[in-house]
Design an enzyme around this catalytic site. Structure first.
Site, mmCIF file in Angstrom:
data_model
loop_
_atom_site.group_PDB
_atom_site.id
_atom_site.type_symbol
_atom_site.label_atom_id
_atom_site.label_comp_id
_atom_site.label_asym_id
_atom_site.label_seq_id
_atom_site.Cartn_x
_atom_site.Cartn_y
_atom_site.Cartn_z
ATOM 1 N N GLU A 38 0.879 -1.164 0.000
ATOM 2 C CA GLU A 38 0.000 0.000 0.000
ATOM 3 C C GLU A 38 0.922 1.221 0.000
ATOM 4 O O GLU A 38 1.798 1.317 0.864
ATOM 5 C CB GLU A 38 -0.801 -0.044 1.303
ATOM 6 C CG GLU A 38 -2.105 0.658 1.250
ATOM 7 C CD GLU A 38 -2.819 0.589 2.601
ATOM 8 O OE1 GLU A 38 -2.618 -0.404 3.340
ATOM 9 O OE2 GLU A 38 -3.542 1.535 2.906
ATOM 10 N N ARG A 264 4.359 -13.225 9.960
ATOM 11 C CA ARG A 264 5.079 -11.999 9.645
ATOM 12 C C ARG A 264 6.369 -11.931 10.448
ATOM 13 O O ARG A 264 6.547 -12.629 11.430
ATOM 14 C CB ARG A 264 4.208 -10.778 9.896
ATOM 15 C CG ARG A 264 3.723 -10.595 11.319
ATOM 16 C CD ARG A 264 3.083 -9.222 11.517
ATOM 17 N NE ARG A 264 2.206 -8.818 10.433
ATOM 18 C CZ ARG A 264 2.277 -7.641 9.804
ATOM 19 N NH1 ARG A 264 3.179 -6.752 10.149
ATOM 20 N NH2 ARG A 264 1.449 -7.328 8.851
ATOM 21 N N LYS A 274 3.831 0.467 9.865
ATOM 22 C CA LYS A 274 4.052 1.735 9.157
ATOM 23 C C LYS A 274 3.440 2.907 9.911
ATOM 24 O O LYS A 274 3.959 4.005 9.878
ATOM 25 C CB LYS A 274 3.430 1.648 7.757
ATOM 26 C CG LYS A 274 4.392 1.094 6.729
ATOM 27 C CD LYS A 274 3.795 1.164 5.349
ATOM 28 C CE LYS A 274 2.775 0.076 5.149
ATOM 29 N NZ LYS A 274 2.284 -0.037 3.778
HETATM 30 P P1 ATP Z 1 2.288 -2.520 8.303
HETATM 31 O O1 ATP Z 1 1.591 -3.548 9.124
HETATM 32 O O2 ATP Z 1 3.731 -2.361 8.610
HETATM 33 O O3 ATP Z 1 1.594 -1.209 8.272
HETATM 34 P P2 ATP Z 1 1.093 -3.475 5.941
HETATM 35 O O4 ATP Z 1 0.865 -4.925 6.011
HETATM 36 O O5 ATP Z 1 -0.054 -2.584 6.153
HETATM 37 O O6 ATP Z 1 2.316 -3.107 6.863
HETATM 38 P P3 ATP Z 1 1.372 -3.384 3.131
HETATM 39 O O7 ATP Z 1 1.912 -2.318 2.299
HETATM 40 O O8 ATP Z 1 -0.078 -3.688 3.046
HETATM 41 O O9 ATP Z 1 1.779 -3.047 4.603
HETATM 42 O O10 ATP Z 1 2.214 -4.705 2.967
HETATM 43 C C1 ATP Z 1 2.564 -5.269 1.735
HETATM 44 C C2 ATP Z 1 2.868 -6.715 1.930
HETATM 45 O O11 ATP Z 1 3.932 -6.875 2.871
HETATM 46 C C3 ATP Z 1 1.686 -7.477 2.482
HETATM 47 O O12 ATP Z 1 1.522 -8.641 1.711
HETATM 48 C C4 ATP Z 1 2.062 -7.793 3.892
HETATM 49 O O13 ATP Z 1 1.514 -8.999 4.311
HETATM 50 C C5 ATP Z 1 3.582 -7.844 3.832
HETATM 51 N N1 ATP Z 1 4.154 -7.494 5.128
HETATM 52 C C6 ATP Z 1 3.957 -6.366 5.844
HETATM 53 N N2 ATP Z 1 4.581 -6.421 7.020
HETATM 54 C C7 ATP Z 1 5.210 -7.622 7.076
HETATM 55 C C8 ATP Z 1 6.027 -8.293 8.037
HETATM 56 N N3 ATP Z 1 6.326 -7.726 9.206
HETATM 57 N N4 ATP Z 1 6.483 -9.536 7.739
HETATM 58 C C9 ATP Z 1 6.191 -10.108 6.561
HETATM 59 N N5 ATP Z 1 5.432 -9.546 5.612
HETATM 60 C C10 ATP Z 1 4.939 -8.319 5.853
HETATM 61 MG MG MG Z 2 -1.789 -3.465 4.715
#
Ligand code: ATP
Ligand code: MG
Length: 562
Positions: A38, A264, A274
């Site tokens: 995102e 994760r 984030k």
């Molecule tokens: P955050 O929780 O840090 O705000 P998010 O999941 O909202 O991150 P996205 O931009 O939606 O951020 O993430 C893109 C991809 O990265 C998704 O498929 C998500 O599952 C993966 N991802 C995010 N954080 C992690 C993590 N800590 N470990 C593994 N994969 C991750």
């Molecule tokens: Mg997300």
């Protein structure tokens, strides 16, 4: 199911195993995965895990991985994030299939699919307020209640949905919901909202749309439109999988990707979300998203981490289904083992103490030959000027040293790295402060290169820089950003209170050997005996380096000292 191994004879993780089986059975000819960030912040080390998994699988199996921006929330997104994400993925060493893709490119199709769901009587326009929707939803222990708008006719729904699209209604007044089951034990299946009204400017589609699709609805359909074979996501989406499948099943789409969840990455001494990183950036707790202390990919890059070290880290931690916290030391060890064989050695004195070699002629400069790497001769050698006045590390001299101290002190002889053996003569102290201001020594001209022809042994070797030929430089000693293993452990406390006040110590009068002035921004070296450092790629210039400490030579974290 047979257990397969990768090219280095390690067993495949459970996802790679599934994919190998699908390729073998002919269920798929090629794999297509995707990484769906995102664009609402910079990527962090957790994303690197997902990137290495998705792009890694494509590389290993001759498939493709799409980079798809999940840009369905115009209020939080920005083009600058899109650019940083592309840069980070490339830097990590990966390429995406065609151009970068955007969920927003599918808005017209997503709208059409919603119309199709309405026609199937599987979606309806609901006018409950957001609060009421929450109320009606029930809880984990209580079933939900059906919305009074749930049984509108298809015609009425089509009409209202079109008017939502035309902008006739206010934000929050109408939503489109999937018609599933308000009594489902899975809250995600209790008529989830799939479209909402948002009168915001979108960074790609401008003001074309005033209704925006929700993540769960968008995600499965985007995967389907791209013919994704395996949709890999983190465990919190496990409960969303029934909805993912429901949307595709209801629309009887020709392609139905398989969603597989993995755990994760959680890392000690840092926060990963984030939202929290944004808070640290906006509140100036750090110097931007790429602050070298941040566990963002751009921060790690600036700190001196290499793409290979991050890829190796992701490989080391592996892919599984149980939640765990990885120790920061694991990441630090990866960069150490990478830089140990790739970083040239140099000399720099962080806390200079002047040494005067009494029997060395004033004004004379002798070039000493120094190896760039003690074990890798191919890395070559360089000349380091030796002069009468030098600097050594303040803590390499002690007035009254204990027995085991193998450095300089009264009566002692030490080796100056790549130069001579020098013997203590006297030292000068500031009478008021008690601070030692200089140490006098004599050198033995017979010991050029560091060994004595008479075979006498000297235990200590210390680094040094010529006072006359060296250059003062700024060195930033970075350490962990948080002082506790889990900054989020106490839910009632502010994670910002757990920040390590010593995470950035600036040394502005370190002394660097002349060859360091040739270093290019971004280059990493080892300062002998001190650690790995890189010339900051943003603020350095050739001839004017500003050094960032990437990592110490050994694990020196107080909490890990036994
Ligand atoms: P955050 O929780 O840090 O705000 P998010 O999941 O909202 O991150 P996205 O931009 O939606 O951020 O993430 C893109 C991809 O990265 C998704 O498929 C998500 O599952 C993966 N991802 C995010 N954080 C992690 C993590 N800590 N470990 C593994 N994969 C991750
Ligand atoms: Mg997300």
């Amino acid at each position: 199911m047979e257990t397969r191994e990768d090219s280095e004879n390690r067993p495949l993780d459970f996802i790679r195993q599934i994919i190998a089986d699908d390729l073998k059975s002919g269920k798929h000819q090629r794999t297509i995965t995707r990484f769906p960030p995102e664009p609402n912040g910079f990527l962090h080390i957790g994303h690197a895990k997902s990137i290495c998994l998705n792009f890694g699988i494509a590389q290993e199996t001759g498939g493709t991985c799409n980079l798809r921006f999940d840009d369905t929330n115009p209020s939080k997104e920005d083009v600058s994030y899109v650019e940083s994400i592309k840069e980070d993925v490339k830097w990590l060493g990966f390429e995406w299939g065609k151009d970068a893709l955007y969920a927003s490119d599918y808005f017209p199709q997503l709208y059409q699919f919603a119309v199709a769901l309405i026609k199937l009587d599987k979606a309806y326009v609901c006018q409950l307020s957001p609060d009421d929707i929450r109320q009606y939803r029930g809880t984990l222990t209580e079933p939900g209640k059906e919305s009074p708008y749930r049984n509108r006719s298809v015609e009425e729904n089509l009409n209202l949905f079109e008017r939502m699209k035309k902008g006739e209604f206010a934000e929050g007044s109408h939503v489109l919901r999937a018609k599933i089951d308000m009594t489902s034990p899975n809250l995600n299946m209790r008529d989830p909202v799939i479209f909402r009204i948002l009168k915001d400017h979108h960074h790609r589609t401008g003001d074309t749309w005033v209704i925006y699709p929700m993540y769960d609805y968008t995600h499965c359909l985007s995967d389907m439109l791209e013919n994704i074979t395996h949709s890999l996501c983190t465990l919190e989406f496990e409960d969303h999988r029934p909805l993912y499948d429901w949307v595709l099943d209801s629309l009887k789409t020709p392609c139905h990707p398989r969603q597989i969840e993995f755990s994760r990455l959680n890392l000690s001494y840092t926060v990963m979300s984030k939202r929290k990183l944004l808070k640290m950036v906006m509140g100036n707790y750090v110097d931007g998203w790429d602050d070298p202390r941040m566990l963002t990919i751009s921060g790690l890059r600036r700190r001196g981490y290499t793409p290979a070290s991050l890829r190796n880290f992701c490989r080391t931690i592996g892919i599984g289904k149980s939640e765990s916290r990885i120790d920061m030391g694991v990441l630090e060890n990866e960069i150490r083992s990478d830089l140990n064989v790739s970083a040239p050695r140099r000399m720099c004195v962080l806390e200079p103490l002047k040494v005067i070699i009494d029997n060395f002629p004033v004004g004379q400069v002798e070039e000493m030959t120094a190896l760039n790497h003690p074990q890798i001769p191919e890395m070559g050698e360089r000349q380091v000027p030796f002069t009468r006045e030098l600097y050594i590390e303040r803590d390499d001299f002690m007035e009254d040293p204990p027995k085991k101290y193998h450095r300089l002190g009264p009566g002692r002889e030490v080796r100056l790295r790549f130069a001579y053996l020098v013997r203590y003569v006297s030292h000068v102290k500031n009478a008021t402060t008690g601070k030692i201001t200089e140490v006098h020594c004599t050198y033995d001209p017979e010991t050029r290169g560091g060994s004595a022809p008479d075979g006498r042994k000297v235990k200590g070797t210390i680094h040094w820089v010529s006072a006359e030929k060296g250059t003062p430089v700024t060195v930033r000693l970075f350490d962990r950003l948080f002082k506790v293993e889990d900054p989020e452990a106490d839910k009632d406390a502010d994670f910002l209170d757990q920040m390590n006040p010593q995470s950035k110590v600036i040394v502005s009068d370190a002394m660097a050997e002349p060859s360091l002035m040739e270093l290019h921004p971004g280059n990493t070296i080892q300062f002998e005996r001190l650690g790995y450092f890189c010339a900051d790629h943003v603020e350095s210039q050739i001839g004017q380096p500003i050094f960032n400490r990437t990592v110490t030579l050994k694990d020196s974290w107080e909490g890990n000292k036994k």
